[in-house]
Design a protein around this motif. Structure first.
Motif, short mmCIF file in Angstrom:
data_model
loop_
_atom_site.label_atom_id
_atom_site.label_comp_id
_atom_site.label_asym_id
_atom_site.label_seq_id
_atom_site.Cartn_x
_atom_site.Cartn_y
_atom_site.Cartn_z
N MET A 98 4.56 -12.32 10.11
CA MET A 98 4.85 -10.59 10.16
C MET A 98 5.02 -10.27 8.90
O MET A 98 4.52 -9.13 8.62
CB MET A 98 6.33 -10.66 10.96
CG MET A 98 6.31 -8.90 11.35
SD MET A 98 5.30 -8.44 12.52
CE MET A 98 5.57 -9.22 13.97
N ASP A 99 5.55 -11.05 7.76
CA ASP A 99 5.60 -10.50 6.49
C ASP A 99 4.33 -10.52 5.81
O ASP A 99 4.01 -9.43 5.23
CB ASP A 99 6.56 -11.63 5.65
CG ASP A 99 7.98 -11.33 5.75
OD1 ASP A 99 8.43 -10.41 6.48
OD2 ASP A 99 8.66 -12.43 5.74
N ALA A 100 3.33 -11.31 6.10
CA ALA A 100 1.80 -11.23 5.60
C ALA A 100 1.14 -10.29 6.14
O ALA A 100 0.41 -9.41 5.49
CB ALA A 100 1.42 -12.71 5.94
N PHE A 101 1.52 -9.76 7.47
CA PHE A 101 0.87 -8.34 8.17
C PHE A 101 1.37 -7.35 7.31
O PHE A 101 0.36 -6.49 7.05
CB PHE A 101 1.61 -8.35 9.50
CG PHE A 101 1.09 -7.16 10.57
CD1 PHE A 101 -0.28 -7.14 10.90
CD2 PHE A 101 2.11 -6.23 10.76
CE1 PHE A 101 -0.78 -5.96 11.49
CE2 PHE A 101 1.57 -5.16 11.32
CZ PHE A 101 0.17 -5.12 11.68
N MET A 102 2.73 -7.20 7.01
CA MET A 102 3.04 -5.89 6.53
C MET A 102 2.67 -6.13 4.87
O MET A 102 2.36 -5.12 4.45
CB MET A 102 4.64 -5.86 6.32
CG MET A 102 5.13 -5.43 7.55
SD MET A 102 4.24 -3.90 8.44
CE MET A 102 4.51 -2.81 7.02
N ASN A 103 2.51 -7.08 4.15
CA ASN A 103 1.96 -7.29 3.10
C ASN A 103 0.64 -6.77 2.86
O ASN A 103 -0.03 -6.00 1.96
CB ASN A 103 1.99 -8.72 2.48
CG ASN A 103 1.49 -8.85 0.78
OD1 ASN A 103 2.23 -8.27 0.22
ND2 ASN A 103 0.56 -9.51 0.83
N PHE A 104 -0.33 -7.06 3.97
CA PHE A 104 -1.72 -6.49 3.96
C PHE A 104 -1.65 -4.92 3.81
O PHE A 104 -2.31 -4.15 3.04
CB PHE A 104 -2.39 -6.89 5.31
CG PHE A 104 -3.66 -6.20 5.84
CD1 PHE A 104 -4.74 -6.57 4.68
CD2 PHE A 104 -3.66 -5.05 6.42
CE1 PHE A 104 -6.06 -6.00 5.08
CE2 PHE A 104 -4.90 -4.60 6.53
CZ PHE A 104 -5.99 -4.85 6.01
N TRP A 105 -0.75 -4.25 4.81
CA TRP A 105 -0.54 -2.77 4.66
C TRP A 105 0.11 -2.36 3.63
O TRP A 105 -0.32 -1.03 3.09
CB TRP A 105 0.16 -2.45 5.91
CG TRP A 105 -0.58 -2.69 7.26
CD1 TRP A 105 -0.31 -3.80 8.31
CD2 TRP A 105 -1.59 -1.81 7.69
NE1 TRP A 105 -1.28 -3.69 9.10
CE2 TRP A 105 -2.45 -2.59 8.84
CE3 TRP A 105 -2.59 -0.90 7.40
CZ2 TRP A 105 -3.40 -2.30 9.96
CZ3 TRP A 105 -3.45 -0.54 8.02
CH2 TRP A 105 -4.02 -1.10 9.27
#
Length: 272
Positions: A1-8
């Motif tokens: 989930m952290d990687a997902f938000m890091n993308f955004w």
């Protein structure tokens, strides 16, 4: 989930534009195979007019969107807003952030644009389209963008929205805008269950009926919850609908100069 938000948090401008245009092209292609209505029209000319309005919105977003980004940075630096107070897991923050930004950036300003006359005159351009399709979602007068972005900034401060959450919301909202406006045939057995949670194509088409009371319903863009909660939800067979506005000549919907000047045209009578 952290990687997902890091993308955004670090999404590039070209990636955001690819999501915007990619979603539009995707539903444009589906419209060609499964249309809800078969209009007698020049599809490319109609799209061209609406994409001009998209261009003005993109330019305004580039010039003035930095104000919203600064607001996101301030609430993040100062841990200001509801999401920081609640201190929930990231997945819950994403759901709550999307849910309430749909209220602040879409439902609230959209509702007001149907109730406040000078705001309605700008919003009429969106409703004047007599051939609603995926490109209609981009059809907004530049003045309307300013109204919407002011409410978006309010939402950023209230919720404590990070830059990543803001870009995520914008992208999800864009996809739903394409989905809801697309001239696609969705069977009632599928569309109705979708509308229990999300804004479905058939649900939103009701909003584009040419006269009230249907015009004053279904203001949300992502979640149908807000319309159900505030009593503005409506649903009917989309094949019974007629697009446009009863106070406008439908033949002017592809006249760019007429549409741009519509908010200042005193000959247009409306009781909003």
């Amino acid at each position: 989930m952290d990687a997902f938000m890091n993308f955004w948090e670090n999404i590039a401008s070209w990636q955001r534009m690819a999501i915007l245009l990619g979603g539009m092209v995707f539903f444009w292609l589906i419209e060609g195979y499964y249309p809800l209505f078969t209009f007698s029209w020049k599809r490319y000319k109609h799209a061209g007019i609406n994409l001009i309005f998209l261009t003005t919105t993109v330019i305004l977003n580039i010039l003035l969107g930095s104000i919203t980004i600064l607001a996101c940075k301030w609430v993040t630096d100062n841990h200001f807003g509801l999401l920081y107070v609640l201190n929930l897991p990231l997945w819950a923050n994403i759901i709550i952030g999307l849910l309430f930004m749909d209220f602040f950036a879409q439902y609230a300003p959209h509702y007001l644009m149907h109730k406040v006359k000078f705001m309605w005159k700008f919003h009429m351009i969106h409703h004047s389209d007599t051939k609603v399709d995926v490109t209609t979602g981009t059809r907004h007068h530049p003045g309307e963008w300013i109204f919407r972005e002011c409410f978006t900034i309010i939402g950023v401060y209230v919720m404590g929205l990070s830059i990543g959450m803001y870009f995520l919301y914008r992208s999800v909202s864009a996809i739903f805008t394409h989905f809801n406006h697309a001239n696609i045939r969705v069977p009632l057995w599928l569309d109705k269950p979708i509308s229990w949670v999300f804004v479905s194509p058939n649900m939103h088409k009701v909003h584009h009926h040419y006269k009230r009371p249907f015009t004053d319903t279904n203001y949300a863009n992502i979640f149908s919850l807000w319309d159900r909660l505030f009593g503005t939800f409506a649903y009917t067979d989309p094949k019974q609908l007629q697009y446009g506005l009863d106070v406008l000549d439908g033949q002017t919907d592809e006249s760019l100069s007429y549409q741009l000047k519509l908010p200042f045209n005193k000959n247009i009578k409306t009781d909003y």
